[in-house]
Structure formats: structure tokens, C-alpha cells
Design a protein around this motif. Structure first.
Motif, PDB file in Angstrom:
ATOM      1  N   LEU A 125       0.838  -1.199   0.000  1.00 46.88           N
ATOM      2  CA  LEU A 125       0.000   0.000   0.000  1.00 46.88           C
ATOM      3  C   LEU A 125       0.876   1.253   0.000  1.00 46.88           C
ATOM      4  CD1 LEU A 125      -2.741   1.314   0.046  1.00 46.88           C
ATOM      5  CD2 LEU A 125      -2.770   1.031   2.537  1.00 46.88           C
ATOM      6  N   ALA A 126       1.952   1.228   0.768  1.00 48.47           N
ATOM      7  CA  ALA A 126       2.854   2.387   0.809  1.00 48.47           C
ATOM      8  C   ALA A 126       3.473   2.643  -0.563  1.00 48.47           C
ATOM      9  CB  ALA A 126       3.943   2.156   1.853  1.00 48.47           C
ATOM     10  N   ALA A 127       3.913   1.587  -1.245  1.00 53.61           N
ATOM     11  CA  ALA A 127       4.505   1.749  -2.574  1.00 53.61           C
ATOM     12  C   ALA A 127       3.461   2.238  -3.571  1.00 53.61           C
ATOM     13  CB  ALA A 127       5.129   0.438  -3.047  1.00 53.61           C
ATOM     14  N   LEU A 128       2.244   1.710  -3.498  1.00 53.23           N
ATOM     15  CA  LEU A 128       1.181   2.162  -4.393  1.00 53.23           C
ATOM     16  C   LEU A 128       0.880   3.643  -4.159  1.00 53.23           C
ATOM     17  CD1 LEU A 128      -0.906   1.553  -6.583  1.00 53.23           C
ATOM     18  CD2 LEU A 128      -2.473   0.848  -4.763  1.00 53.23           C
ATOM     19  N   CYS A 129       0.839   4.054  -2.901  1.00 52.29           N
ATOM     20  CA  CYS A 129       0.611   5.470  -2.586  1.00 52.29           C
ATOM     21  C   CYS A 129       1.723   6.338  -3.152  1.00 52.29           C
ATOM     22  CB  CYS A 129       0.505   5.665  -1.074  1.00 52.29           C
ATOM     23  SG  CYS A 129      -0.998   5.007  -0.341  1.00 52.29           S
ATOM     24  N   LEU A 130       2.964   5.879  -3.059  1.00 51.27           N
ATOM     25  CA  LEU A 130       4.097   6.631  -3.602  1.00 51.27           C
ATOM     26  C   LEU A 130       4.003   6.745  -5.117  1.00 51.27           C
ATOM     27  CD1 LEU A 130       6.930   7.919  -2.969  1.00 51.27           C
ATOM     28  CD2 LEU A 130       7.843   5.716  -3.658  1.00 51.27           C
ATOM     29  N   LEU A 131       3.736   5.626  -5.789  1.00 53.69           N
ATOM     30  CA  LEU A 131       3.619   5.652  -7.251  1.00 53.69           C
ATOM     31  C   LEU A 131       2.480   6.563  -7.683  1.00 53.69           C
ATOM     32  CD1 LEU A 131       4.172   1.857  -7.995  1.00 53.69           C
ATOM     33  CD2 LEU A 131       5.809   3.722  -8.347  1.00 53.69           C
ATOM     34  N   ALA A 132       1.354   6.470  -6.988  1.00 56.00           N
ATOM     35  CA  ALA A 132       0.206   7.319  -7.322  1.00 56.00           C
ATOM     36  C   ALA A 132       0.545   8.796  -7.121  1.00 56.00           C
ATOM     37  CB  ALA A 132      -1.001   6.924  -6.472  1.00 56.00           C
ATOM     38  N   ALA A 133       1.198   9.108  -6.022  1.00 58.32           N
ATOM     39  CA  ALA A 133       1.549  10.501  -5.735  1.00 58.32           C
ATOM     40  C   ALA A 133       2.499  11.052  -6.798  1.00 58.32           C
ATOM     41  CB  ALA A 133       2.191  10.609  -4.352  1.00 58.32           C
ATOM     42  N   ARG A 134       3.392  10.220  -7.325  1.00 59.74           N
ATOM     43  CA  ARG A 134       4.314  10.657  -8.374  1.00 59.74           C
ATOM     44  C   ARG A 134       3.559  11.012  -9.658  1.00 59.74           C
ATOM     45  NH1 ARG A 134       9.446  11.760  -7.470  1.00 59.74           N
ATOM     46  NH2 ARG A 134      10.122  10.736  -9.355  1.00 59.74           N
ATOM     47  N   MET A 135       2.315  10.498  -9.785  1.00 61.97           N
ATOM     48  CA  MET A 135       1.472  10.825 -10.945  1.00 61.97           C
ATOM     49  C   MET A 135       0.388  11.828 -10.571  1.00 61.97           C
ATOM     50  SD  MET A 135       1.070   7.118 -12.841  1.00 61.97           S
ATOM     51  CE  MET A 135       0.343   6.276 -11.434  1.00 61.97           C
ATOM     52  N   ASP A 136       0.557  12.478  -9.405  1.00 60.48           N
ATOM     53  CA  ASP A 136      -0.420  13.449  -8.890  1.00 60.48           C
ATOM     54  C   ASP A 136      -1.802  12.827  -8.719  1.00 60.48           C
ATOM     55  OD1 ASP A 136       1.437  15.584  -8.691  1.00 60.48           O
ATOM     56  OD2 ASP A 136       1.228  15.954 -10.844  1.00 60.48           O
ATOM     57  N   MET A 137      -1.828  11.620  -8.202  1.00 62.60           N
ATOM     58  CA  MET A 137      -3.073  10.899  -7.947  1.00 62.60           C
ATOM     59  C   MET A 137      -3.011  10.321  -6.539  1.00 62.60           C
ATOM     60  SD  MET A 137      -3.463   8.677 -11.451  1.00 62.60           S
ATOM     61  CE  MET A 137      -5.196   8.267 -11.182  1.00 62.60           C
ATOM     62  N   SER A 138      -4.139   9.822  -6.079  1.00 62.87           N
ATOM     63  CA  SER A 138      -4.158   9.057  -4.833  1.00 62.87           C
ATOM     64  C   SER A 138      -4.217   7.574  -5.192  1.00 62.87           C
ATOM     65  CB  SER A 138      -5.381   9.434  -3.989  1.00 62.87           C
ATOM     66  OG  SER A 138      -6.565   8.977  -4.610  1.00 62.87           O
ATOM     67  N   ALA A 139      -3.868   6.735  -4.244  1.00 60.83           N
ATOM     68  CA  ALA A 139      -3.976   5.293  -4.466  1.00 60.83           C
ATOM     69  C   ALA A 139      -5.427   4.921  -4.762  1.00 60.83           C
ATOM     70  CB  ALA A 139      -3.454   4.523  -3.255  1.00 60.83           C
ATOM     71  N   ALA A 140      -6.357   5.595  -4.108  1.00 61.12           N
ATOM     72  CA  ALA A 140      -7.778   5.328  -4.349  1.00 61.12           C
ATOM     73  C   ALA A 140      -8.149   5.606  -5.802  1.00 61.12           C
ATOM     74  CB  ALA A 140      -8.644   6.165  -3.409  1.00 61.12           C
ATOM     75  N   GLU A 141      -7.628   6.699  -6.359  1.00 60.30           N
ATOM     76  CA  GLU A 141      -7.913   7.020  -7.760  1.00 60.30           C
ATOM     77  C   GLU A 141      -7.342   5.958  -8.697  1.00 60.30           C
ATOM     78  OE1 GLU A 141      -8.022  11.786  -8.235  1.00 60.30           O
ATOM     79  OE2 GLU A 141      -6.166  10.984  -7.372  1.00 60.30           O
ATOM     80  N   VAL A 142      -6.152   5.467  -8.378  1.00 59.49           N
ATOM     81  CA  VAL A 142      -5.553   4.410  -9.201  1.00 59.49           C
ATOM     82  C   VAL A 142      -6.432   3.165  -9.152  1.00 59.49           C
ATOM     83  CG1 VAL A 142      -3.580   2.858  -9.463  1.00 59.49           C
ATOM     84  CG2 VAL A 142      -3.199   5.289  -8.982  1.00 59.49           C
ATOM     85  N   LEU A 143      -6.849   2.777  -7.951  1.00 58.52           N
ATOM     86  CA  LEU A 143      -7.671   1.568  -7.820  1.00 58.52           C
ATOM     87  C   LEU A 143      -9.039   1.746  -8.457  1.00 58.52           C
ATOM     88  CD1 LEU A 143      -6.620   0.465  -4.234  1.00 58.52           C
ATOM     89  CD2 LEU A 143      -5.937  -0.549  -6.420  1.00 58.52           C
ATOM     90  N   LEU A 144      -9.603   2.937  -8.380  1.00 64.80           N
ATOM     91  CA  LEU A 144     -10.871   3.196  -9.076  1.00 64.80           C
ATOM     92  C   LEU A 144     -10.683   3.071 -10.582  1.00 64.80           C
ATOM     93  CD1 LEU A 144     -12.380   6.163  -7.041  1.00 64.80           C
ATOM     94  CD2 LEU A 144     -13.318   3.850  -7.272  1.00 64.80           C
ATOM     95  N   ASP A 145      -9.528   3.509 -11.069  1.00 63.59           N
ATOM     96  CA  ASP A 145      -9.233   3.385 -12.491  1.00 63.59           C
ATOM     97  C   ASP A 145      -9.092   1.914 -12.877  1.00 63.59           C
ATOM     98  OD1 ASP A 145      -7.302   3.765 -15.050  1.00 63.59           O
ATOM     99  OD2 ASP A 145      -8.483   5.561 -14.679  1.00 63.59           O
ATOM    100  N   VAL A 146      -8.459   1.117 -12.022  1.00 64.99           N
ATOM    101  CA  VAL A 146      -8.374  -0.330 -12.269  1.00 64.99           C
ATOM    102  C   VAL A 146      -9.782  -0.897 -12.365  1.00 64.99           C
ATOM    103  CG1 VAL A 146      -7.710  -2.562 -11.276  1.00 64.99           C
ATOM    104  CG2 VAL A 146      -6.133  -0.638 -11.145  1.00 64.99           C
ATOM    105  N   ASN A 147     -10.622  -0.505 -11.431  1.00 68.75           N
ATOM    106  CA  ASN A 147     -11.997  -0.998 -11.403  1.00 68.75           C
ATOM    107  C   ASN A 147     -12.773  -0.577 -12.649  1.00 68.75           C
ATOM    108  OD1 ASN A 147     -14.149  -2.358 -10.032  1.00 68.75           O
ATOM    109  ND2 ASN A 147     -15.050  -0.344  -9.654  1.00 68.75           N
ATOM    110  N   ALA A 148     -12.558   0.645 -13.107  1.00 67.50           N
ATOM    111  CA  ALA A 148     -13.303   1.152 -14.257  1.00 67.50           C
ATOM    112  C   ALA A 148     -12.855   0.546 -15.582  1.00 67.50           C
ATOM    113  CB  ALA A 148     -13.177   2.677 -14.324  1.00 67.50           C
ATOM    114  N   HIS A 149     -11.560   0.252 -15.721  1.00 69.04           N
ATOM    115  CA  HIS A 149     -11.033  -0.177 -17.004  1.00 69.04           C
ATOM    116  C   HIS A 149     -10.695  -1.652 -17.115  1.00 69.04           C
ATOM    117  CE1 HIS A 149     -10.389   4.196 -17.240  1.00 69.04           C
ATOM    118  NE2 HIS A 149     -10.695   3.996 -18.496  1.00 69.04           N
ATOM    119  N   CYS A 150     -10.499  -2.308 -16.006  1.00 66.72           N
ATOM    120  CA  CYS A 150      -9.981  -3.677 -16.076  1.00 66.72           C
ATOM    121  C   CYS A 150     -10.796  -4.668 -15.254  1.00 66.72           C
ATOM    122  CB  CYS A 150      -8.531  -3.700 -15.615  1.00 66.72           C
ATOM    123  SG  CYS A 150      -7.442  -2.648 -16.566  1.00 66.72           S
ATOM    124  N   THR A 151     -12.067  -4.445 -15.106  1.00 74.32           N
ATOM    125  CA  THR A 151     -12.855  -5.329 -14.247  1.00 74.32           C
ATOM    126  C   THR A 151     -12.840  -6.769 -14.722  1.00 74.32           C
ATOM    127  OG1 THR A 151     -14.852  -4.749 -15.443  1.00 74.32           O
ATOM    128  CG2 THR A 151     -14.407  -3.538 -13.409  1.00 74.32           C
TER     129      THR A 151
END
Length: 104
Positions: A61-87
Motif C-alpha cells: 500500500l505504501a509503494a502504491l501510494c508513492l507511485l500514485a503521488a508521483r502521478m499526482d493521484m491518490s492510491a484510491a484514484e488508481v484503484l478506481l481506475d483499475v476498477n473502471a477499465h480492467c474489471t
């Protein structure tokens, strides 16, 4: 026979459909921002980013938060994107052919 709680969650680890879906999403988001794996990695390594993007590893979770922050996103936004595009990558098919969320 009952499965251990660890065995129940093996479907979320490296090489699973979830790991691959997360990796595909991270790669798409990274390239859309014009970042290289090295630029995204920050204090992590480009090889770690590559392993995540190919589904060979699932970030903490910490690494995901770091990667997301480097893209100006939150981990939640990344996971929502996974849910929206790759269900289809992390749902199962029921016997009647309909997609069913994995709630076991």
C-alpha cells in the motif's frame, strides 16, 4: 475442507488477474503522463515499476501510494481506475456466463 486465510488471498498476489490489471492501469497512467519507469520510481527502482506493470509483483500500500503521488493521484484514484477499465481481469464468470465479483 476450509482454506487458510492466507490461501484465500493468494488470488490477489503476483501473476494474478488483479496484479496484471493493476499493472496495465499503472502503465497506461504513467505513459499518459509522459513519465518513464525511472521517473515514476522515485526512491524505488525502475525494475520494481516494471515488475508491477507486468503483474509480476503487487506493490505494498505504501509503494502504491508513492507511485500514485508521483502521478499526482491518490492510491484510491488508481484503484478506481483499475476498477473502471480492467474489471474483466479480476472478476470470475458464473456458470450462467455472467460476471460476478469475487467476494470469497
Amino acid at each position: 475442507m476450509l482454506q487458510s486465510s492466507i490461501a484465500k488471498y493468494e488470488r490477489w498476489g503476483a501473476g494474478t488477474p488483479f496484479a496484471v490489471s493493476l499493472g496495465v492501469t499503472l502503465r497506461r497512467l504513467r505513459t499518459a503522463r509522459g513519465l518513464t519507469q525511472r521517473q515514476l520510481a522515485g526512491p524505488l527502482t525502475a525494475s520494481f515499476v516494471s515488475a508491477v506493470e507486468t503483474g509480476r509483483t503487487v506493490p505494498s500500500l505504501a509503494a502504491l501510494c508513492l507511485l500514485a503521488a508521483r502521478m499526482d493521484m491518490s492510491a484510491a484514484e488508481v484503484l478506481l481506475d483499475v476498477n473502471a477499465h480492467c474489471t474483466s481481469g479480476y472478476t470470475e464468470r458464473r456458470e450462467d456466463g455472467q460476471a460476478a465479483a469475487d467476494s470469497r
